[in-house]
Design an enzyme around this catalytic site. Structure first.
Site, PDB file in Angstrom:
ATOM      1  N   HIS A   1     -21.736 -92.219 -38.701  1.00 52.41           N
ATOM      2  CA  HIS A   1     -21.104 -93.425 -38.166  1.00 52.41           C
ATOM      3  C   HIS A   1     -21.974 -94.027 -37.072  1.00 52.41           C
ATOM      4  O   HIS A   1     -22.246 -95.225 -37.061  1.00 52.41           O
ATOM      5  CB  HIS A   1     -19.722 -93.091 -37.625  1.00 52.41           C
ATOM      6  CG  HIS A   1     -19.044 -94.225 -36.929  1.00 52.41           C
ATOM      7  ND1 HIS A   1     -18.575 -95.335 -37.590  1.00 52.41           N
ATOM      8  CD2 HIS A   1     -18.774 -94.427 -35.620  1.00 52.41           C
ATOM      9  CE1 HIS A   1     -18.041 -96.169 -36.726  1.00 52.41           C
ATOM     10  NE2 HIS A   1     -18.155 -95.650 -35.523  1.00 52.41           N
TER      11      HIS A   1
ATOM     12  N   ARG B   1     -21.555 -95.478 -46.570  1.00 55.93           N
ATOM     13  CA  ARG B   1     -22.342 -95.192 -45.375  1.00 55.93           C
ATOM     14  C   ARG B   1     -23.093 -93.879 -45.597  1.00 55.93           C
ATOM     15  O   ARG B   1     -22.525 -92.793 -45.486  1.00 55.93           O
ATOM     16  CB  ARG B   1     -21.415 -95.080 -44.166  1.00 55.93           C
ATOM     17  CG  ARG B   1     -22.107 -95.068 -42.807  1.00 55.93           C
ATOM     18  CD  ARG B   1     -21.144 -94.613 -41.729  1.00 55.93           C
ATOM     19  NE  ARG B   1     -20.958 -93.165 -41.780  1.00 55.93           N
ATOM     20  CZ  ARG B   1     -19.824 -92.544 -41.494  1.00 55.93           C
ATOM     21  NH1 ARG B   1     -18.743 -93.227 -41.169  1.00 55.93           N
ATOM     22  NH2 ARG B   1     -19.750 -91.220 -41.556  1.00 55.93           N
TER      23      ARG B   1
ATOM     24  N   TYR C   1     -16.974 -83.539 -41.833  1.00 53.43           N
ATOM     25  CA  TYR C   1     -15.786 -84.073 -42.496  1.00 53.43           C
ATOM     26  C   TYR C   1     -16.027 -84.563 -43.924  1.00 53.43           C
ATOM     27  O   TYR C   1     -15.088 -84.992 -44.585  1.00 53.43           O
ATOM     28  CB  TYR C   1     -15.168 -85.208 -41.661  1.00 53.43           C
ATOM     29  CG  TYR C   1     -16.127 -86.322 -41.285  1.00 53.43           C
ATOM     30  CD1 TYR C   1     -16.451 -87.327 -42.184  1.00 53.43           C
ATOM     31  CD2 TYR C   1     -16.696 -86.377 -40.010  1.00 53.43           C
ATOM     32  CE1 TYR C   1     -17.317 -88.353 -41.838  1.00 53.43           C
ATOM     33  CE2 TYR C   1     -17.570 -87.391 -39.652  1.00 53.43           C
ATOM     34  CZ  TYR C   1     -17.874 -88.380 -40.568  1.00 53.43           C
ATOM     35  OH  TYR C   1     -18.743 -89.397 -40.220  1.00 53.43           O
TER      36      TYR C   1
END
Length: 387
Positions: free
Chosen positions: A281, A277, A290
């Site tokens: 998100h 990805r 993160y």
């Protein structure tokens, strides 16, 4: 690199997929064969490869325009597929017309392959419709927000067509298979594992297609599983295979084989599309909190569009006229998406009560009447000079 963390400077789950990864097109655009998986063949003509490239480019453009529209306040949220185009286009184009897909909320590329107008997707995220397409016409179910729930729906549907359509007869247009899309994080959900159990014991004609994009929102893969995801299938009694999810040819070949297997009455297959990805998100997420940029840079070198373009150019299958025409088509599509989104009509308040149930439902009818009366009270107040 192996099935382990690359190093402390990357610090998360950047891995190469391991020795079992099925790959037909390297990141440099070179055609290869896996020594143990030579039966996965993408026997496609140059025009087919150009069509796949067109799909990848246009799907990415729709995604980019939708992201921009959300940033401009025109969409409430958007779940980007950036980096996962090959996984979705390859699997979507591997489906037969009679096959049925159950998506999550990120399968914009599969929707494109099934003929869903991108504006229907934008309408959902704009909050003006519930999807807007007819699932029975497109053989593409409405988006599912609840993580993993669609795998149970897909398994039940597969069990239904298994009984209604005599799967395995080989009759053209009669045999059908089902494909259920989900992410790596969904494999930790009970619904998904229950779907595996039902599909296995019922020998249901369903393909479980997991897009392992390495991150379940902010949770990396190594915190979700101790073994590669595709190996979990063996515990349920059906085969699993890991494919390079950034290789549209390999995804097409593996998915087609799995769907053929299901239609022939041989039961389910778990396909793990090993991808990444590249974006957030959703547009409400900040991945820089993160994961580190070094990991993203590694995956940029595996871009699904760049590798297919390199293959087309190196083999004389596409020239500048083709790419220039596609760029123009992409711009036209972007303009259609932007203006079409702005032109989408707002729903009437009472529309929320429509299509909740197939037949009239007493409670919904009562709630509709009460809400209509409430709305009318504002009109009465305005007529009397109130606010």
């Amino acid at each position: 690199m192996t099935d382990s963390v690359v190093g402390s400077e990357v610090g998360v789950s950047t891995i190469d997929g391991g020795p079992d990864l099925v790959q037909l097109l390297t990141p440099a655009g070179e055609r290869v064969e896996h020594p143990e998986y030579s039966h996965y063949v993408a026997d496609l003509q140059p025009e087919d490869l150009r069509a796949l490239y067109r799909d990848l480019v246009l799907v990415r453009r729709v995604d980019a325009e939708a992201t921009a529209l959300q940033r401009q306040g025109e969409l409430g949220i958007w779940a980007s597929l950036l980096g996962q185009e090959a996984a979705q286009v390859g699997s979507g184009r591997a489906m037969a017309p009679q096959d049925y897909a159950f998506p999550t909320y990120r399968e914009h590329g599969v929707a494109w392959c099934r003929g869903v107008d991108p504006l229907n997707l934008l309408g959902l995220f704009r909050g003006v419709n519930h999807g807007g397409w007819d699932p029975n016409e497109k053989n593409f179910h409405l988006y599912t927000i609840v993580i993993g729930a669609q795998t149970l729906h897909a398994t039940g549907y597969a069990m239904g067509i298994q009984r209604d359509h005599a799967v395995g007869t080989g009759e053209p247009g009669r045999d059908a298979a089902v494909i259920a899309y989900f992410g790596d994080g969904a494999t930790s959900q009970g619904d998904v594992n229950e779907a595996f159990v039902f599909a296995a014991v019922q020998n249901a004609p369903v393909v479980f297609f997991c897009q392992n994009n390495q991150w379940a929102i902010s949770e990396p893969s190594e915190r979700q599983t101790r073994i590669p995801l595709y190996k979990r299938a063996a515990g349920f009694g059906f085969p699993g295979v890991r494919v390079d999810g950034n290789d549209v040819l390999a995804v097409y070949a593996v998915t087609k084989a799995a769907l053929d297997n299901a239609r022939n009455g041989n039961g389910p297959t778990f396909v793990e599309a090993f991808t990444y990805r590249m974006g957030a998100h959703t547009t409400s997420d900040d991945p820089t909190r993160y994961r580190v940029s070094a990991e993203v840079e590694v995956w940029k070198e595996r871009d699904p569009i760049s590798r297919l373009r390199a293959h087309l150019v190196a083999n004389g299958m596409a020239d500048e006229d083709f790419f220039n025409a596609l760029d123009a088509e992409s711009d036209e599509l972007a303009a259609h998406v932007r203006q079409g989104c702005l032109d989408l009509p707002d729903p009437k308040p009472l529309d929320m009560f429509e299509h909740v149930y197939v037949d009239e439902h007493p409670l919904v009818a009562q709630e509709r009447a009460e809400f209509a009366e409430y709305l009318e009270s504002f009109a009465d107040a305005g007529h009397e000079g109130g606010h």
